[in-house]
Design an enzyme around this catalytic site. Structure first.
Site, PDB file in Angstrom:
ATOM      1  CD  GLU A   1      -4.799   1.700  -5.129  1.00 36.70           C
ATOM      2  OE1 GLU A   1      -4.657   1.497  -4.141  1.00 36.70           O
ATOM      3  OE2 GLU A   1      -6.158   1.344  -4.205  1.00 36.70           O
TER       4      GLU A   1
ATOM      5  CD  GLU B   1      -6.824   2.424   4.060  1.00 37.08           C
ATOM      6  OE1 GLU B   1      -5.796   1.482   3.359  1.00 37.08           O
ATOM      7  OE2 GLU B   1      -7.219   2.991   3.113  1.00 37.08           O
TER       8      GLU B   1
ATOM      9  CG  ASP C   1      -8.600  -1.744   0.436  1.00 39.30           C
ATOM     10  OD1 ASP C   1      -7.695  -1.593   0.518  1.00 39.30           O
ATOM     11  OD2 ASP C   1      -8.410   0.148  -0.061  1.00 39.30           O
TER      12      ASP C   1
HETATM   13  O1  GCW Z   1      -5.794   0.521   1.003  1.00 40.05           O
HETATM   14  C1  GCW Z   1      -5.776   0.908   0.261  1.00 40.05           C
HETATM   15  C2  GCW Z   1      -5.127   1.728   0.756  1.00 40.05           C
HETATM   16  C3  GCW Z   1      -3.913   2.685  -0.382  1.00 40.05           C
HETATM   17  C4  GCW Z   1      -3.060   1.427  -0.357  1.00 40.05           C
HETATM   18  C5  GCW Z   1      -3.806   0.129  -1.335  1.00 40.05           C
HETATM   19  C6  GCW Z   1      -2.762  -1.342  -0.718  1.00 40.05           C
HETATM   20  C7  GCW Z   1       0.116   1.170  -0.493  1.00 40.05           C
HETATM   21  O2  GCW Z   1      -6.499   3.105   0.625  1.00 40.05           O
HETATM   22  O3  GCW Z   1      -3.443   3.183   0.239  1.00 40.05           O
HETATM   23  O4  GCW Z   1      -1.791   0.935  -0.889  1.00 40.05           O
HETATM   24  O5  GCW Z   1      -4.755  -0.241  -0.555  1.00 40.05           O
HETATM   25  O6  GCW Z   1      -2.880  -2.244  -0.889  1.00 40.05           O
HETATM   26  O7  GCW Z   1      -2.004  -1.768  -1.709  1.00 40.05           O
END
Ligand code: GCW
Length: 664
Positions: free
Chosen positions: A274, A381, A353
Site C-alpha cells: 500500500e 475497521e 483484509d
Molecule cells: O486494512 C488495511 C487498512 C489500512 C491498514 C492496512 C494494513 C495500517 O485499511 O488502514 O494500514 O490494512 O493492515 O497494513
C-alpha cells in the site's frame, strides 16, 4: 524476580475509577501488591482492616510445575507459577475463576507462544482505524502546525510526542497481562514523518520508559519501522538490504536500542505494501530484507515480525484474472524455508483484509518451514467501527479451527521452525475514550482475543460468559443473560445486513463504514463484486476463474471449486452465481439477499428493545453509551438493507416473494 512464597498484601482501592475497564488491578513489582475493589476483597475472604489486609491465598513459584515458564496452577487458595510471570497469570486466573463462580482448580499453559497486540497509533496522537479516541501513547503536544499533509499523514508536531499518561498506561499493561498478552508494538505499521525516528534518540529513551513499565507485566515492547529509514533519517543514499552501509546503519541503530532497552522485542515491518517502501524497490525479495534485519538482531534474541500483507494496490478491474486474494501466497510461498530463525511472518487470517466473511488464508498449513503469526483485527475497521455491536469471536474461532492441511491453531506452531516464535497477533481497539473502546461492549473482543490465544479450545459462548461475569459482576443473572443474548449472534447480524454471502467490499471507500455498493468496483484496490443483471460474485475457481481455489489442500480446493459444494455463506467469494440459482438453504440467491437484509435490520431493532429493558439495571454510563450506539447501528442497518435490496432489485428485476418494501 525471585518469589518463593509469600502472602498477598491487599489494599483496598478506595474509589472505583470510572474509566477502569479492568476487573482487577494487579501491580507487579518487587513484591506483589494487589489492589482490589472491596467487593473482590470480600470474595477472596480477606479481612478489611483499614488500608491493608492480609489474605489467605498463598503464592509460590515452582519451576518444576511445567516446561513452559508461563504456566500456572490454581488449587483452592494456592497459586503456583512456573516462574514469576506464570504466577502473574495464575493470579488473574484465580480471580477469573473466583468471579465467575467456577471451581478453584486449574492448571494451564498458553496454547500460543506469542500473544501480541499491534497498535496503529501515530505520533500526532491519531490512530489509523481507531474508533475510541486518541492514542494512549502519543499526543499532540507542542504542535502549532495543523496542516494535514494527506490521508493518515502524520502532522508536524515538534518533538514532544508522548502523552506521558503513565497512570493510564499502567492500567492498560495490567489489563493486557490479565488476559495473557505478552508482546506489544506501540506505533502504526504505516510509519510516517517523525514516527520514523522512534527508533533513535531522543525518542527511543521514552519508548524505554514505557517498555520498562510493560516489562513488569510480562510484556515485551516492539516498534514498527519504515523500511526507508536509512535514507530518511540515516542520510544514506539507499535502503537496499544488500548494501553494506545499510546493514551497518541498522546494526548501529539496533545496538543503540539495546543499550537503552536491554529486553527490547524487535521490529514489526510493513514493506512493499500500500505504497510503503520495501526491498522490491531494489530488486530484492522479502527474505533478503527480513534476514538483513534479523542478522542485526541476532545477538540480542530480537525478532523481526514481517507482514505478508503485500499486494499490488494498483489492480485493474478490467483484468479478470488478477486476484488480490492470491497475492500473499504468491509473494511468500516460494520463500518458505528462506527466512532466518528470528524472523516471523505475520499473516492476516483471510486473503483480503479482515473482511466480514473471508475464507482462511491458504498460506496456513501450506507454509511448513517458516515461523508464523496469525493476524486479527480487534479494531472494527470493517465490522462497524465499534458503533455497531459485533462480538467477533465466532468468526475468529472459525478461522483457527478451519482445516487446511490441519487447523491453524495446531499447524502454526508445528510448522514454525522455532515453535516459540509463533502465535497470534491482533490490532488493538483502545484509545483515550472514557470506556477505552468507544463502545463498552467492544471490550469483549479484546478480552476474547487474549483468551483465545491462551486457550484455543474455548468456545465463543464460554469466552463471552466469562467476560460478562467479570465486567458486569455487580448485575443480576437475568441482566447478564440479556447482555449475552445481545452479543452472541451480533457478528452474524452484522453479516446479514452487510455485503451478501462473502462478496465483500461494498462499503464506503477508504472510510469503511456504511454501504457504497460500487464504491470500490471501478477503483484500483482489487476488491470487486462483478454484479450485473444476471448475477454476482467472483469466480475464483481453477476451471474458469482466477485459480485462487487451487491454493488450498486438495480436499478443501475440491469443495471451493464446486459451486454446489461451497457453503452458502462463502459462496460469492468463490463463484459468480445467477440470481435464480438455488442455494443450500432452499432459496434462490436473490431471495436470500432480500431475506438476510430484512432480517439483519429486524434483529437490530430487537437489540434496541432488549437494551431498553436494561435501563436502571446496568450503570448509567454504560447504558447511555450502548443505547446511543444502537440507534446509530439501526440507521446503519437500514441503509445497508435498503441500498443492497434496491441495487439488486434494479439489477435483477426480480421482486421479493414476500412483497416487503423495496425502494426503487
Ligand atoms: O486494512 C488495511 C487498512 C489500512 C491498514 C492496512 C494494513 C495500517 O485499511 O488502514 O494500514 O490494512 O493492515 O497494513
Amino acid at each position: 524476580m525471585a518469589i518463593d512464597e509469600m502472602w498477598l498484601q491487599f489494599s483496598i482501592l478506595k474509589k472505583r475509577l470510572t474509566n477502569e475497564i479492568f476487573y482487577v488491578n494487579l501491580e507487579y513489582e518487587d513484591k506483589i501488591t494487589i489492589r482490589l475493589r472491596s467487593e473482590i476483597c470480600e470474595w477472596l475472604g480477606c479481612q478489611l482492616t483499614g488500608e491493608k489486609s492480609e489474605a489467605t491465598v498463598v503464592l509460590s513459584v515452582n519451576s518444576k510445575l511445567d516446561d513452559n515458564l508461563e504456566a500456572y496452577e490454581v488449587k483452592e487458595n494456592e497459586i503456583i507459577g512456573a516462574s514469576s510471570v506464570g504466577l502473574l497469570y495464575g493470579f488473574y486466573a484465580y480471580l477469573r475463576l473466583k468471579l465467575s463462580g467456577a471451581n478453584l482448580s486449574e492448571k494451564s499453559a498458553p496454547a500460543q507462544s506469542l500473544r501480541m497486540i499491534n497498535h496503529w497509533d501515530q505520533v500526532d496522537g491519531t490512530i489509523e482505524r481507531g474508533y475510541a479516541g486518541e492514542s494512549i501513547f502519543f499526543g499532540r503536544f507542542g504542535s502549532n502546525d495543523n496542516t494535514d499533509t494527506g490521508s493518515f499523514a502524520v502532522k508536524n508536531i515538534g518533538t514532544d510526542i508522548f502523552r506521558n499518561d503513565f497512570t493510564r498506561l499502567k492500567m492498560y499493561a495490567r489489563f493486557l497481562a490479565s488476559i495473557g498478552i505478552n508482546a506489544i508494538s506501540l506505533n502504526n505499521v504505516n510509519v510516517r514523518g517523525l514516527g520514523t525516528s522512534l527508533i533513535v534518540s531522543p525518542y527511543i529513551e521514552k519508548v524505554g520508559e514505557i517498555s520498562k513499565l510493560f516489562a513488569t507485566f510480562g510484556l515485551k515492547t516492539f516498534l514498527a519501522i519504515n523500511w526507508a529509514a536509512p535514507k530518511l533519517i540515516g542520510e544514506l543514499k539507499t535502503s537496499d538490504p544488500l548494501d553494506e552501509n545499510v546493514y551497518t546503519w541498522w546494526q548501529q541503530t539496533i545496538d543503540h536500542i539495546y543499550e537503552v532497552i536491554p529486553d527490547f522485542g524487535g521490529f514489526v515491518v510493513k514493506a512493499d505494501s500500500e505504497g510503503e517502501p520495501g526491498p522490491y524497490q531494489y530488486g530484492r525479495n522479502h527474505a533478503d530484507g527480513a534476514n538483513m534485519l534479523a542478522k542485526a538482531f541476532e545477538k540480542y534474541n530480537g525478532l523481526v515480525i514481517w507482514r505478508t500483507f503485500v499486494y499490488n494496490s494498483q489492480t485493474d478491474w478490467r483484468k479478470r484474472k488478477n486476484d488480490r486474494a492470491k497475492a500473499a501466497y504468491e509473494n511468500f510461498m516460494p520463500l518458505d524455508g528462506d527466512f532466518s530463525d528470528n524472523v516471523i511472518l505475520q499473516i492476516k487470517f483471510g486473503p483480503i483484509d479482515f473482511g466480514v466473511r473471508e475464507p482462511l488464508m491458504p498460506l496456513f498449513g501450506a507454509l511448513k518451514k517458516t515461523n508464523q503469526l496469525m493476524e486479527f483485527q480487534i479494531t472494527a475497521e470493517y465490522l462497524g467501527h465499534q458503533l455497531d455491536l459485533n462480538y467477533v469471536l465466532p468468526q475468529w474461532l472459525e478461522m483457527i479451527h478451519f482445516d487446511n492441511y490441519g487447523q491453524p491453531k495446531d499447524t502454526i506452531r508445528a510448522n514454525s521452525p522455532v515453535a516459540t516464535h509463533s502465535g497470534f497477533i491482533a490490532i488493538g481497539n483502545v484509545g483515550m475514550d472514557e470506556n477505552w473502546c468507544g463502545n463498552k461492549l467492544s471490550q469483549a473482543n479484546f478480552y476474547g482475543f487474549g483468551r483465545m490465544c491462551w486457550n484455543n479450545d474455548l468456545t465463543a459462548t464460554e469466552i463471552l460468559q466469562e467476560w460478562i461475569a467479570l465486567t458486569f459482576s455487580e448485575v443480576k443473572a437475568e441482566v447478564q443473560k440479556e447482555i449475552f443474548e445481545l452479543l452472541i449472534d451480533s457478528n452474524q447480524t452484522y453479516e446479514l445486513y452487510n455485503a451478501p454471502l462473502a462478496v465483500g467490499s461494498m462499503m464506503v471507500p477508504h472510510y469503511h463504514y456504511g454501504p457504497s455498493i460500487n464504491g470500490y468496483e471501478y477503483d484500483r484496490w482489487g476488491a470487486y463484486h462483478f454484479s450485473d443483471r444476471n448475477g454476482l460474485g467472483i469466480d475464483r475457481t481453477t476451471a474458469t476463474g482466477t485459480g485462487f481455489a487451487s491454493l488450498y489442500a486438495p480436499e478443501v480446493a475440491k469443495v471451493f471449486e464446486d459451486k454446489s459444494k461451497t457453503p452458502d455463506e462463502i459462496l460469492l467469494f468463490f463463484h459468480y452465481v445467477e440470481y435464480g440459482h438455488l442455494l443450500h438453504n432452499g432459496k434462490t440467491l436473490i431471495q436470500t439477499i432480500y431475506d438476510q437484509h430484512f432480517e439483519g435490520f429486524e434483529r437490530v431493532k430487537s437489540y434496541i428493545k432488549s437494551w431498553k429493558s436494561l435501563k436502571g439495571q446496568v450503570d448509567e454510563a454504560t447504558y447511555d453509551n450502548v443505547a446511543d450506539r444502537l440507534e446509530r447501528q439501526l440507521e446503519h442497518a437500514r441503509n445497508w438493507r435498503d441500498q443492497v435490496n434496491t441495487y439488486f432489485y434494479r439489477m435483477s428485476g426480480i421482486p421479493d416473494d414476500q412483497g416487503r418494501e423495496i425502494y426503487r
